[in-house]
Design a protein around this motif. Structure first.
Motif, PDB file in Angstrom:
ATOM      1  N   VAL A  77       0.824  -1.203   0.000  1.00  0.00           N
ATOM      2  CA  VAL A  77       0.000   0.000   0.000  1.00  0.00           C
ATOM      3  C   VAL A  77       0.859   1.254   0.000  1.00  0.00           C
ATOM      4  O   VAL A  77       1.863   1.330   0.710  1.00  0.00           O
ATOM      5  CB  VAL A  77      -0.935   0.007   1.239  1.00  0.00           C
ATOM      6  CG1 VAL A  77      -1.652   1.321   1.379  1.00  0.00           C
ATOM      7  CG2 VAL A  77      -1.939  -1.128   1.146  1.00  0.00           C
ATOM      8  N   ASP A  78       0.439   2.236  -0.782  1.00  0.00           N
ATOM      9  CA  ASP A  78       1.038   3.579  -0.769  1.00  0.00           C
ATOM     10  C   ASP A  78       0.078   4.520  -0.072  1.00  0.00           C
ATOM     11  O   ASP A  78      -1.110   4.558  -0.398  1.00  0.00           O
ATOM     12  CB  ASP A  78       1.278   4.083  -2.198  1.00  0.00           C
ATOM     13  CG  ASP A  78       2.320   3.267  -2.930  1.00  0.00           C
ATOM     14  OD1 ASP A  78       3.352   2.937  -2.315  1.00  0.00           O
ATOM     15  OD2 ASP A  78       2.097   2.945  -4.112  1.00  0.00           O
ATOM     16  N   HIS A  79       0.595   5.282   0.903  1.00  0.00           N
ATOM     17  CA  HIS A  79      -0.197   6.314   1.577  1.00  0.00           C
ATOM     18  C   HIS A  79       0.187   7.632   0.914  1.00  0.00           C
ATOM     19  O   HIS A  79       1.291   8.116   1.078  1.00  0.00           O
ATOM     20  CB  HIS A  79       0.116   6.325   3.073  1.00  0.00           C
ATOM     21  CG  HIS A  79      -0.884   7.067   3.880  1.00  0.00           C
ATOM     22  ND1 HIS A  79      -1.021   6.857   5.227  1.00  0.00           N
ATOM     23  CD2 HIS A  79      -1.802   8.008   3.557  1.00  0.00           C
ATOM     24  CE1 HIS A  79      -1.977   7.637   5.703  1.00  0.00           C
ATOM     25  NE2 HIS A  79      -2.459   8.351   4.701  1.00  0.00           N
ATOM     26  N   LEU A  80      -0.736   8.215   0.145  1.00  0.00           N
ATOM     27  CA  LEU A  80      -0.427   9.318  -0.768  1.00  0.00           C
ATOM     28  C   LEU A  80      -0.712  10.712  -0.206  1.00  0.00           C
ATOM     29  O   LEU A  80      -0.017  11.663  -0.544  1.00  0.00           O
ATOM     30  CB  LEU A  80      -1.219   9.138  -2.067  1.00  0.00           C
ATOM     31  CG  LEU A  80      -1.029   7.779  -2.756  1.00  0.00           C
ATOM     32  CD1 LEU A  80      -2.059   7.614  -3.861  1.00  0.00           C
ATOM     33  CD2 LEU A  80       0.383   7.656  -3.281  1.00  0.00           C
ATOM     34  N   LYS A  81      -1.763  10.831   0.590  1.00  0.00           N
ATOM     35  CA  LYS A  81      -2.197  12.148   1.084  1.00  0.00           C
ATOM     36  C   LYS A  81      -2.603  12.044   2.541  1.00  0.00           C
ATOM     37  O   LYS A  81      -2.988  10.985   3.014  1.00  0.00           O
ATOM     38  CB  LYS A  81      -3.400  12.687   0.280  1.00  0.00           C
ATOM     39  CG  LYS A  81      -3.137  12.883  -1.191  1.00  0.00           C
ATOM     40  CD  LYS A  81      -2.317  14.122  -1.432  1.00  0.00           C
ATOM     41  CE  LYS A  81      -2.138  14.315  -2.930  1.00  0.00           C
ATOM     42  NZ  LYS A  81      -1.366  15.466  -3.265  1.00  0.00           N
ATOM     43  N   ALA A 109      -8.309   4.180  -0.469  1.00  0.00           N
ATOM     44  CA  ALA A 109      -8.912   4.972   0.600  1.00  0.00           C
ATOM     45  C   ALA A 109      -9.106   6.388   0.063  1.00  0.00           C
ATOM     46  O   ALA A 109      -8.205   6.951  -0.568  1.00  0.00           O
ATOM     47  CB  ALA A 109      -8.022   4.994   1.837  1.00  0.00           C
ATOM     48  N   TRP A 110     -10.284   6.924   0.309  1.00  0.00           N
ATOM     49  CA  TRP A 110     -10.668   8.244  -0.195  1.00  0.00           C
ATOM     50  C   TRP A 110     -11.228   9.102   0.932  1.00  0.00           C
ATOM     51  O   TRP A 110     -11.851   8.587   1.860  1.00  0.00           O
ATOM     52  CB  TRP A 110     -11.765   8.113  -1.248  1.00  0.00           C
ATOM     53  CG  TRP A 110     -11.340   7.440  -2.514  1.00  0.00           C
ATOM     54  CD1 TRP A 110     -11.264   6.099  -2.746  1.00  0.00           C
ATOM     55  CD2 TRP A 110     -10.926   8.076  -3.710  1.00  0.00           C
ATOM     56  NE1 TRP A 110     -10.837   5.864  -4.020  1.00  0.00           N
ATOM     57  CE2 TRP A 110     -10.612   7.064  -4.645  1.00  0.00           C
ATOM     58  CE3 TRP A 110     -10.788   9.410  -4.087  1.00  0.00           C
ATOM     59  CZ2 TRP A 110     -10.174   7.343  -5.922  1.00  0.00           C
ATOM     60  CZ3 TRP A 110     -10.352   9.686  -5.366  1.00  0.00           C
ATOM     61  CH2 TRP A 110     -10.051   8.662  -6.273  1.00  0.00           C
ATOM     62  N   SER A 111     -11.031  10.396   0.816  1.00  0.00           N
ATOM     63  CA  SER A 111     -11.742  11.365   1.645  1.00  0.00           C
ATOM     64  C   SER A 111     -12.330  12.365   0.654  1.00  0.00           C
ATOM     65  O   SER A 111     -11.597  13.157   0.056  1.00  0.00           O
ATOM     66  CB  SER A 111     -10.808  12.058   2.636  1.00  0.00           C
ATOM     67  OG  SER A 111     -11.545  12.910   3.490  1.00  0.00           O
ATOM     68  N   GLY A 112     -13.632  12.249   0.420  1.00  0.00           N
ATOM     69  CA  GLY A 112     -14.248  13.040  -0.646  1.00  0.00           C
ATOM     70  C   GLY A 112     -13.632  12.654  -1.974  1.00  0.00           C
ATOM     71  O   GLY A 112     -13.560  11.472  -2.324  1.00  0.00           O
ATOM     72  N   ASP A 113     -13.127  13.637  -2.719  1.00  0.00           N
ATOM     73  CA  ASP A 113     -12.485  13.390  -4.015  1.00  0.00           C
ATOM     74  C   ASP A 113     -10.978  13.185  -3.905  1.00  0.00           C
ATOM     75  O   ASP A 113     -10.290  13.067  -4.921  1.00  0.00           O
ATOM     76  CB  ASP A 113     -12.754  14.562  -4.967  1.00  0.00           C
ATOM     77  CG  ASP A 113     -14.216  14.666  -5.361  1.00  0.00           C
ATOM     78  OD1 ASP A 113     -14.906  13.623  -5.344  1.00  0.00           O
ATOM     79  OD2 ASP A 113     -14.674  15.784  -5.673  1.00  0.00           O
ATOM     80  N   LEU A 114     -10.449  13.169  -2.695  1.00  0.00           N
ATOM     81  CA  LEU A 114      -9.014  13.057  -2.467  1.00  0.00           C
ATOM     82  C   LEU A 114      -8.628  11.593  -2.258  1.00  0.00           C
ATOM     83  O   LEU A 114      -9.086  10.944  -1.301  1.00  0.00           O
ATOM     84  CB  LEU A 114      -8.627  13.881  -1.234  1.00  0.00           C
ATOM     85  CG  LEU A 114      -7.151  13.963  -0.882  1.00  0.00           C
ATOM     86  CD1 LEU A 114      -6.364  14.684  -1.982  1.00  0.00           C
ATOM     87  CD2 LEU A 114      -6.988  14.688   0.446  1.00  0.00           C
ATOM     88  N   LEU A 116      -6.419   9.026  -0.857  1.00  0.00           N
ATOM     89  CA  LEU A 116      -5.462   8.996   0.244  1.00  0.00           C
ATOM     90  C   LEU A 116      -4.442   7.880   0.094  1.00  0.00           C
ATOM     91  O   LEU A 116      -3.280   8.034   0.485  1.00  0.00           O
ATOM     92  CB  LEU A 116      -6.197   8.798   1.572  1.00  0.00           C
ATOM     93  CG  LEU A 116      -7.286   9.783   1.915  1.00  0.00           C
ATOM     94  CD1 LEU A 116      -7.928   9.412   3.239  1.00  0.00           C
ATOM     95  CD2 LEU A 116      -6.725  11.198   1.947  1.00  0.00           C
ATOM     96  N   GLY A 117      -4.888   6.746  -0.416  1.00  0.00           N
ATOM     97  CA  GLY A 117      -3.998   5.605  -0.532  1.00  0.00           C
ATOM     98  C   GLY A 117      -4.571   4.566  -1.469  1.00  0.00           C
ATOM     99  O   GLY A 117      -5.770   4.549  -1.743  1.00  0.00           O
TER     100      GLY A 117
END
Length: 138
Positions: A77-81, A109-114, A116-117
């Motif tokens: 897994v990559d944690h991007l944001k 994994a998303w938070s809204g349109d972002l 995350l990973g």
């Protein structure tokens, strides 16, 4: 020549394409600041991976044989944001392949349109009794 039970094993495979998701609001306990108070209260990588694992496990629930569970065996897994405590996070998992007896899930994994990973989670289906202590060992 196939060994006895080999065809039975293939027949028991759960179908590719199974999906599930989980959505949670990030509590303080899921932030990296809990591990090190010098760091900001942002959603931690272990918490993100945990949500991805739960989404993958949930996708299998209707397909598990009686007495069986699925266990995580590998993570890529990559944690991007980053997002802060209080953000709403949605983790998704989709079964995309088999590698031997391991099930391979694409996870995000998303938070809204972002985003995350993203990455892959590997799971195996096993009999739960293998992981239970016999009553006489307590």
């Amino acid at each position: 020549m196939n060994s006895p039970g080999a065809n039975e094993e293939k027949e028991r495979r759960v179908p590719l394409g199974l999906e599930a998701s989980i959505e949670k609001i990030v509590p303080h306990e899921w932030t990296i600041a809990v591990y090190d108070p010098r760091l900001p209260p942002v959603f931690s990588t272990p918490a993100m991976i945990g949500m991805m694992e739960v989404a993958a496990a949930n996708s299998l629930l209707s397909e598990l044989p009686p007495g069986a569970i699925s266990l995580g065996t590998r993570i890529e897994v990559d944690h991007l944001k980053a997002v802060h405590e209080g953000a709403t996070v949605r983790a998704t998992a989709r079964l995309v392949a088999y590698q031997g007896r391991f099930l391979v899930f694409e996870v995000e994994a998303w938070s809204g349109d972002l985003l995350l990973g993203r990455g892959k989670v590997f799971r195996a289906i096993v009999q739960n009794k293998k992981f239970q202590k016999p009553a006489n060992e307590e």
